[in-house]
Design a protein around this motif. Structure first.
Motif, PDB file in Angstrom:
ATOM      1  N   LYS A  27       6.898  22.798   0.558  1.00  0.00           N
ATOM      2  CA  LYS A  27       6.182  21.794   1.340  1.00  0.00           C
ATOM      3  C   LYS A  27       6.894  20.447   1.225  1.00  0.00           C
ATOM      4  O   LYS A  27       7.294  20.030   0.135  1.00  0.00           O
ATOM      5  N   GLY A  28       7.034  19.775   2.380  1.00  0.00           N
ATOM      6  CA  GLY A  28       7.673  18.475   2.388  1.00  0.00           C
ATOM      7  C   GLY A  28       6.680  17.358   2.132  1.00  0.00           C
ATOM      8  O   GLY A  28       5.487  17.459   2.452  1.00  0.00           O
ATOM      9  N   GLU A  29       7.184  16.271   1.543  1.00  0.00           N
ATOM     10  CA  GLU A  29       6.359  15.097   1.284  1.00  0.00           C
ATOM     11  C   GLU A  29       7.185  13.849   1.579  1.00  0.00           C
ATOM     12  O   GLU A  29       8.342  13.751   1.199  1.00  0.00           O
ATOM     13  N   LEU A  30       6.555  12.904   2.257  1.00  0.00           N
ATOM     14  CA  LEU A  30       7.187  11.637   2.574  1.00  0.00           C
ATOM     15  C   LEU A  30       6.314  10.515   2.029  1.00  0.00           C
ATOM     16  O   LEU A  30       5.094  10.527   2.212  1.00  0.00           O
ATOM     17  N   CYS A  83       0.842  -1.201   0.000  1.00  0.00           N
ATOM     18  CA  CYS A  83       0.000   0.000   0.000  1.00  0.00           C
ATOM     19  C   CYS A  83       0.877   1.252   0.000  1.00  0.00           C
ATOM     20  O   CYS A  83       1.568   1.521   0.984  1.00  0.00           O
ATOM     21  N   PRO A  84       0.868   2.039  -1.075  1.00  0.00           N
ATOM     22  CA  PRO A  84       1.616   3.300  -1.052  1.00  0.00           C
ATOM     23  C   PRO A  84       1.027   4.260  -0.024  1.00  0.00           C
ATOM     24  O   PRO A  84      -0.198   4.388   0.096  1.00  0.00           O
ATOM     25  N   VAL A  85       1.895   4.911   0.726  1.00  0.00           N
ATOM     26  CA  VAL A  85       1.482   5.905   1.715  1.00  0.00           C
ATOM     27  C   VAL A  85       2.196   7.208   1.387  1.00  0.00           C
ATOM     28  O   VAL A  85       3.419   7.231   1.197  1.00  0.00           O
ATOM     29  N   ILE A  86       1.436   8.284   1.306  1.00  0.00           N
ATOM     30  CA  ILE A  86       1.990   9.617   1.045  1.00  0.00           C
ATOM     31  C   ILE A  86       1.481  10.549   2.120  1.00  0.00           C
ATOM     32  O   ILE A  86       0.277  10.601   2.379  1.00  0.00           O
ATOM     33  N   THR A  87       2.378  11.296   2.753  1.00  0.00           N
ATOM     34  CA  THR A  87       1.953  12.220   3.795  1.00  0.00           C
ATOM     35  C   THR A  87       2.770  13.494   3.724  1.00  0.00           C
ATOM     36  O   THR A  87       3.935  13.488   3.304  1.00  0.00           O
ATOM     37  N   SER A  88       2.158  14.600   4.109  1.00  0.00           N
ATOM     38  CA  SER A  88       2.868  15.873   4.185  1.00  0.00           C
ATOM     39  C   SER A  88       3.732  15.893   5.438  1.00  0.00           C
ATOM     40  O   SER A  88       3.373  15.317   6.473  1.00  0.00           O
TER      41      SER A  88
END
Length: 379
Positions: free
Chosen positions: A55-58, A18-23
């Motif tokens: 803005k950061g993204e992980l 499951c891809p997870v993307i968060t700020s």
């Protein structure tokens, strides 16, 4: 050196590949690229960190997290000189060859002399080809069904679905981002939709993310924007379209004994899926002895969700929100729409490639990964 604690919750669904993307707040002294996510037991996985427009993204891939459980990671910087693979690009002659962990996954083709950008081939489990070839006996019918692409059949009364002297073209203009990554690669492109005389009608932005998943599954996400930058844009009510479209390998066709179409309501094959609304649609079959499938997911934030599907036993599958009157043979349900000058229309889609049919590939579970992703808290 830095330390961040990441707590991810599976919520109501088992999470696997499951891809997870968060700020995340920008981290001083850390360059874009790989980071390390470490569990309390010492197990480590790669994440991908990036700053865009302040803005950061992980992002990372979450594996084997049961429903109603959480997992905590410590986020740290990797050792210098660490070797990673993930998603890599090779560019040549207006193509981008996409490899995942050194194996060929797909090739993005954007030659400005062709009718539209598209991906071909698209390779699935055991590197079998899940989409149809281009120049062979298998592609004699509907030559415009070029593997995986965006198109529509009536835009300001121009045909941007088929090919030939009467058809318009979707012409690549520029890239806003082309980036490799240990977790995902990004191909962000802008295109001009032109009539048959080459006069622009509108523009689109096609932002693709291609994820480095364990072998056997693949995911491509598309964030698509239609831009009325040349005046009002009229989308006519026609079946001839797939805002996102795939033409599968002929070995998968539902006209074959092993081929099958299935939608989110349990509809099977063309009679129960063509012109029907559904949250997702899946096409599966056996390619060179390998049972494989490919799904298209419609996001609940999309206009007119859930979409109608233009899906055929001969191998076509595409979403179409404008063809309601045609699909239902009812002029009162005319789905044509005018996008006013200066406005935009936004879509989110996911392409999910898997082993087996929709049941074996757990398509429903992976659909919830898309519309109900895991929740993330950063401490």
């Amino acid at each position: 050196m830095f330390n961040k604690k990441i707590v991810v919750s599976a919520n109501e669904h088992h999470r696997n590949s499951c891809p997870v993307i968060t700020s995340i707040e920008p981290i001083n002294g850390i360059n874009d690229g790989p980071v390390i996510l470490t569990e309390p037991n010492g197990q480590k996985i790669f994440g991908q960190y990036e700053v865009l427009h302040g803005k950061g993204e992980l992002c990372w891939v979450l594996d084997d997290l049961p429903a109603h459980t959480t997992r905590t990671y410590q986020l740290t910087q990797p050792d210098s000189g660490i070797t990673t693979t993930g998603v890599t690009f090779t560019e040549k002659d207006q193509t981008i060859v996409v490899n995942i962990d050194s194996r060929h996954f797909t090739t993005f083709r954007y030659d400005t002399h062709q009718y539209r950008p598209y991906f071909f081939p698209v390779l699935g489990p055991d590197e079998c080809q899940v989409t149809r070839g281009e120049i062979s006996s298998e592609s004699k019918d509907h030559v415009h069904h070029r593997s995986l692409y965006v198109a529509y059949g009536e835009v300001n009364h121009t045909d941007l679905w088929s090919e030939g002297h009467h058809a318009g073209r979707i012409v690549h203009q520029s890239f806003s981002q082309k980036s490799e990554g240990v977790v995902c690669g990004k191909i962000y492109t802008r295109n001009s939709w032109n009539d048959k005389d080459g006069i622009p009608i509108m523009s689109d932005i096609q932002n693709y993310r291609l994820y480095a998943l364990p072998a056997g599954r693949s995911i491509i996400d598309l964030d698509l924007t239609f831009l009325a930058d040349q005046g009002d844009v009229f989308f006519g009510d026609t079946k001839e379209g797939g805002i996102i479209t795939v033409r599968v390998n002929p070995q998968m066709n539902a006209s074959n004994p092993s081929g099958k179409i299935e939608n989110s309501f349990g509809g099977i094959n063309e009679d129960e899926t063509w012109g029907k609304k559904a949250h997702w649609c899946d096409y599966s079959g056996i390619v060179d002895g390998i049972p494989v499938g490919v799904s298209l997911f419609d996001h609940l934030s999309n206009p007119r969700y859930p979409t109608y599907w233009h899906v055929r036993n001969y191998g076509l599958m595409g979403s179409n929100i404008f063809g309601g009157g045609t699909f239902e043979s009812d002029q009162k349900k005319d789905g044509s729409y005018t996008l006013p000058q200066g406005q935009e229309m936004n879509f989110r889609f996911r392409v999910y490639i898997h082993y087996g049919d929709a049941t074996e590939g757990k398509v429903g579970q992976h659909y919830h990964d898309f519309i109900n992703p895991p929740s993330v808290v950063i401490q």
